[in-house]
Design a protein around this motif. Structure first.
Motif, PDB file in Angstrom:
ATOM      1  N   PRO A   1     -51.038  -1.811  -7.283  1.00  0.00           N
ATOM      2  CA  PRO A   1     -51.555  -2.016  -8.643  1.00  0.00           C
ATOM      3  C   PRO A   1     -50.969  -3.269  -9.298  1.00  0.00           C
ATOM      4  CG  PRO A   1     -49.918  -0.274  -8.636  1.00  0.00           C
ATOM      5  CD  PRO A   1     -50.140  -0.663  -7.200  1.00  0.00           C
ATOM      6  N   THR A   2     -51.742  -3.841 -10.178  1.00  0.00           N
ATOM      7  CA  THR A   2     -51.314  -5.002 -10.952  1.00  0.00           C
ATOM      8  C   THR A   2     -51.141  -4.583 -12.405  1.00  0.00           C
ATOM      9  OG1 THR A   2     -52.484  -6.527  -9.504  1.00  0.00           O
ATOM     10  CG2 THR A   2     -51.962  -7.323 -11.716  1.00  0.00           C
ATOM     11  N   VAL A   3     -50.035  -4.999 -12.991  1.00  0.00           N
ATOM     12  CA  VAL A   3     -49.770  -4.724 -14.396  1.00  0.00           C
ATOM     13  C   VAL A   3     -49.912  -6.025 -15.171  1.00  0.00           C
ATOM     14  CG1 VAL A   3     -48.089  -3.897 -16.087  1.00  0.00           C
ATOM     15  CG2 VAL A   3     -48.212  -2.837 -13.820  1.00  0.00           C
ATOM     16  N   THR A   4     -50.752  -6.016 -16.185  1.00  0.00           N
ATOM     17  CA  THR A   4     -50.903  -7.164 -17.077  1.00  0.00           C
ATOM     18  C   THR A   4     -50.060  -6.904 -18.307  1.00  0.00           C
ATOM     19  OG1 THR A   4     -53.149  -7.538 -16.292  1.00  0.00           O
ATOM     20  CG2 THR A   4     -52.540  -8.567 -18.383  1.00  0.00           C
ATOM     21  N   ILE A   5     -49.199  -7.863 -18.626  1.00  0.00           N
ATOM     22  CA  ILE A   5     -48.211  -7.678 -19.684  1.00  0.00           C
ATOM     23  C   ILE A   5     -48.551  -8.580 -20.867  1.00  0.00           C
ATOM     24  CG2 ILE A   5     -45.749  -7.788 -20.242  1.00  0.00           C
ATOM     25  CD1 ILE A   5     -45.297  -7.474 -17.138  1.00  0.00           C
ATOM     26  N   MET A   6     -48.920  -7.942 -21.954  1.00  0.00           N
ATOM     27  CA  MET A   6     -49.285  -8.670 -23.173  1.00  0.00           C
ATOM     28  C   MET A   6     -48.073  -8.749 -24.103  1.00  0.00           C
ATOM     29  SD  MET A   6     -52.297  -9.377 -22.332  1.00  0.00           S
ATOM     30  CE  MET A   6     -53.004 -10.074 -23.838  1.00  0.00           C
ATOM     31  N   PRO A   7     -47.962  -9.718 -24.964  1.00  0.00           N
ATOM     32  CA  PRO A   7     -49.015 -10.676 -25.320  1.00  0.00           C
ATOM     33  C   PRO A   7     -49.069 -11.910 -24.407  1.00  0.00           C
ATOM     34  CG  PRO A   7     -47.159 -10.942 -26.793  1.00  0.00           C
ATOM     35  CD  PRO A   7     -46.839  -9.773 -25.889  1.00  0.00           C
ATOM     36  N   SER A   8     -48.168 -12.035 -23.447  1.00  0.00           N
ATOM     37  CA  SER A   8     -48.161 -13.244 -22.629  1.00  0.00           C
ATOM     38  C   SER A   8     -49.350 -13.302 -21.666  1.00  0.00           C
ATOM     39  CB  SER A   8     -46.861 -13.331 -21.825  1.00  0.00           C
ATOM     40  OG  SER A   8     -46.860 -12.369 -20.791  1.00  0.00           O
ATOM     41  N   GLY A   9     -49.831 -12.136 -21.232  1.00  0.00           N
ATOM     42  CA  GLY A   9     -50.904 -12.106 -20.250  1.00  0.00           C
ATOM     43  C   GLY A   9     -50.415 -12.250 -18.827  1.00  0.00           C
ATOM     44  N   LYS A  10     -49.111 -12.280 -18.633  1.00  0.00           N
ATOM     45  CA  LYS A  10     -48.532 -12.408 -17.297  1.00  0.00           C
ATOM     46  C   LYS A  10     -48.883 -11.171 -16.481  1.00  0.00           C
ATOM     47  CE  LYS A  10     -44.267 -13.806 -15.070  1.00  0.00           C
ATOM     48  NZ  LYS A  10     -42.889 -14.226 -15.248  1.00  0.00           N
ATOM     49  N   THR A  11     -49.151 -11.365 -15.198  1.00  0.00           N
ATOM     50  CA  THR A  11     -49.476 -10.234 -14.338  1.00  0.00           C
ATOM     51  C   THR A  11     -48.400 -10.056 -13.283  1.00  0.00           C
ATOM     52  OG1 THR A  11     -50.806 -11.617 -12.871  1.00  0.00           O
ATOM     53  CG2 THR A  11     -51.963 -10.483 -14.666  1.00  0.00           C
ATOM     54  N   GLN A  12     -48.213  -8.813 -12.883  1.00  0.00           N
ATOM     55  CA  GLN A  12     -47.211  -8.499 -11.861  1.00  0.00           C
ATOM     56  C   GLN A  12     -47.755  -7.407 -10.953  1.00  0.00           C
ATOM     57  OE1 GLN A  12     -44.105 -10.006 -11.390  1.00  0.00           O
ATOM     58  NE2 GLN A  12     -44.216  -8.842  -9.479  1.00  0.00           N
ATOM     59  N   GLU A  13     -47.764  -7.673  -9.663  1.00  0.00           N
ATOM     60  CA  GLU A  13     -48.167  -6.676  -8.686  1.00  0.00           C
ATOM     61  C   GLU A  13     -46.932  -5.909  -8.249  1.00  0.00           C
ATOM     62  OE1 GLU A  13     -51.719  -7.598  -5.775  1.00  0.00           O
ATOM     63  OE2 GLU A  13     -49.817  -7.915  -4.764  1.00  0.00           O
ATOM     64  N   VAL A  14     -47.032  -4.595  -8.172  1.00  0.00           N
ATOM     65  CA  VAL A  14     -45.903  -3.763  -7.749  1.00  0.00           C
ATOM     66  C   VAL A  14     -46.426  -2.671  -6.811  1.00  0.00           C
ATOM     67  CG1 VAL A  14     -44.408  -4.148  -9.759  1.00  0.00           C
ATOM     68  CG2 VAL A  14     -46.134  -2.350  -9.836  1.00  0.00           C
ATOM     69  N   PRO A  15     -45.564  -2.124  -5.980  1.00  0.00           N
ATOM     70  CA  PRO A  15     -46.003  -1.050  -5.085  1.00  0.00           C
ATOM     71  C   PRO A  15     -46.380   0.212  -5.854  1.00  0.00           C
ATOM     72  CG  PRO A  15     -43.889  -1.963  -4.380  1.00  0.00           C
ATOM     73  CD  PRO A  15     -44.175  -2.531  -5.730  1.00  0.00           C
ATOM     74  N   GLU A  16     -47.330   0.958  -5.309  1.00  0.00           N
ATOM     75  CA  GLU A  16     -47.689   2.259  -5.872  1.00  0.00           C
ATOM     76  C   GLU A  16     -46.418   3.105  -5.981  1.00  0.00           C
ATOM     77  OE1 GLU A  16     -50.673   4.179  -3.531  1.00  0.00           O
ATOM     78  OE2 GLU A  16     -50.375   6.098  -4.531  1.00  0.00           O
ATOM     79  N   GLY A  17     -46.284   3.831  -7.073  1.00  0.00           N
ATOM     80  CA  GLY A  17     -45.098   4.651  -7.293  1.00  0.00           C
ATOM     81  C   GLY A  17     -44.034   3.954  -8.122  1.00  0.00           C
ATOM     82  N   SER A  18     -44.240   2.682  -8.413  1.00  0.00           N
ATOM     83  CA  SER A  18     -43.295   1.958  -9.268  1.00  0.00           C
ATOM     84  C   SER A  18     -43.504   2.367 -10.720  1.00  0.00           C
ATOM     85  CB  SER A  18     -43.521   0.436  -9.172  1.00  0.00           C
ATOM     86  OG  SER A  18     -43.328  -0.024  -7.871  1.00  0.00           O
ATOM     87  N   THR A  19     -42.477   2.208 -11.520  1.00  0.00           N
ATOM     88  CA  THR A  19     -42.628   2.455 -12.954  1.00  0.00           C
ATOM     89  C   THR A  19     -43.121   1.183 -13.638  1.00  0.00           C
ATOM     90  OG1 THR A  19     -40.374   1.768 -13.448  1.00  0.00           O
ATOM     91  CG2 THR A  19     -40.746   4.135 -12.967  1.00  0.00           C
ATOM     92  N   LEU A  20     -43.622   1.356 -14.846  1.00  0.00           N
ATOM     93  CA  LEU A  20     -43.988   0.178 -15.642  1.00  0.00           C
ATOM     94  C   LEU A  20     -42.749  -0.667 -15.915  1.00  0.00           C
ATOM     95  CD1 LEU A  20     -46.528   1.687 -18.210  1.00  0.00           C
ATOM     96  CD2 LEU A  20     -47.026   0.191 -16.260  1.00  0.00           C
ATOM     97  N   LEU A  21     -41.595  -0.015 -16.086  1.00  0.00           N
ATOM     98  CA  LEU A  21     -40.355  -0.771 -16.314  1.00  0.00           C
ATOM     99  C   LEU A  21     -40.062  -1.687 -15.128  1.00  0.00           C
ATOM    100  CD1 LEU A  21     -37.852  -1.387 -18.002  1.00  0.00           C
ATOM    101  CD2 LEU A  21     -36.732   0.567 -16.909  1.00  0.00           C
ATOM    102  N   ALA A  22     -40.255  -1.196 -13.924  1.00  0.00           N
ATOM    103  CA  ALA A  22     -40.018  -2.028 -12.738  1.00  0.00           C
ATOM    104  C   ALA A  22     -40.945  -3.238 -12.737  1.00  0.00           C
ATOM    105  CB  ALA A  22     -40.205  -1.195 -11.473  1.00  0.00           C
ATOM    106  N   ALA A  23     -42.180  -3.030 -13.148  1.00  0.00           N
ATOM    107  CA  ALA A  23     -43.140  -4.145 -13.203  1.00  0.00           C
ATOM    108  C   ALA A  23     -42.728  -5.158 -14.267  1.00  0.00           C
ATOM    109  CB  ALA A  23     -44.545  -3.602 -13.497  1.00  0.00           C
TER     110      ALA A  23
END
Ligand code: FES
Length: 99
Positions: A2-24
Motif C-alpha cells: 500500500p501507498t500512503v499519501t501524506i498531506m499537506p505535503s502530498g508526499k507518498t510512501q510505500e510500505v509493506p502490508e501490515g505496517s502502521t501509518l506511523l511507520a509510513a
C-alpha cells in the motif's frame, strides 16, 4: 504494497502490508517523536482522509481515547494503532508536522 499519501505535503510512501501509518510517516521522513506504539500519549493523532476500509478496525480503547480529545472528528486515528492492509490511504498530519 500500500501507498500512503501524506498531506499537506502530498508526499507518498510505500510500505509493506501490515505496517502502521506511523511507520509510513516516519519512513517518509516526518519526525514523529513518540514511539510508544500504544496511543497513550495522543502524539500521533492524524486525520484519515481516504482508505478507512483498508485499515484495521479501531479498537474500543483507541475510540475512547479519541473521543476524550478536544476537537476530535470521526476521521481521527492514532497513527501507531492504525495498521494498513492492501489498500492505499491518504492522511493529514496535524500540529507541528502539518507544515
Ligand atoms: S506512538 Fe505514542 S501515541 Fe502513538
Amino acid at each position: 504494497m500500500p501507498t500512503v499519501t501524506i498531506m499537506p505535503s502530498g508526499k507518498t510512501q510505500e510500505v509493506p502490508e501490515g505496517s502502521t501509518l506511523l511507520a509510513a510517516i516516519q519512513a517518509a521522513g516526518f519526525p514523529m517523536e513518540c514511539k510508544c506504539n500504544t496511543g497513550k500519549f495522543d502524539s500521533c493523532h492524524i486525520f484519515l482522509l481516504e482508505g478507512k476500509k483498508g485499515l484495521a478496525k479501531m479498537t474500543k480503547e483507541e475510540n475512547e481515547r479519541l473521543e476524550n480529545m478536544i476537537g476530535v472528528a470521526t476521521k481521527s486515528r492514532f497513527a501507531c494503532l492504525a495498521t494498513l492492509g492492501t489498500e492505499d490511504a491518504k492522511i493529514e498530519l496535524l500540529g507541528a508536522l502539518s507544515g
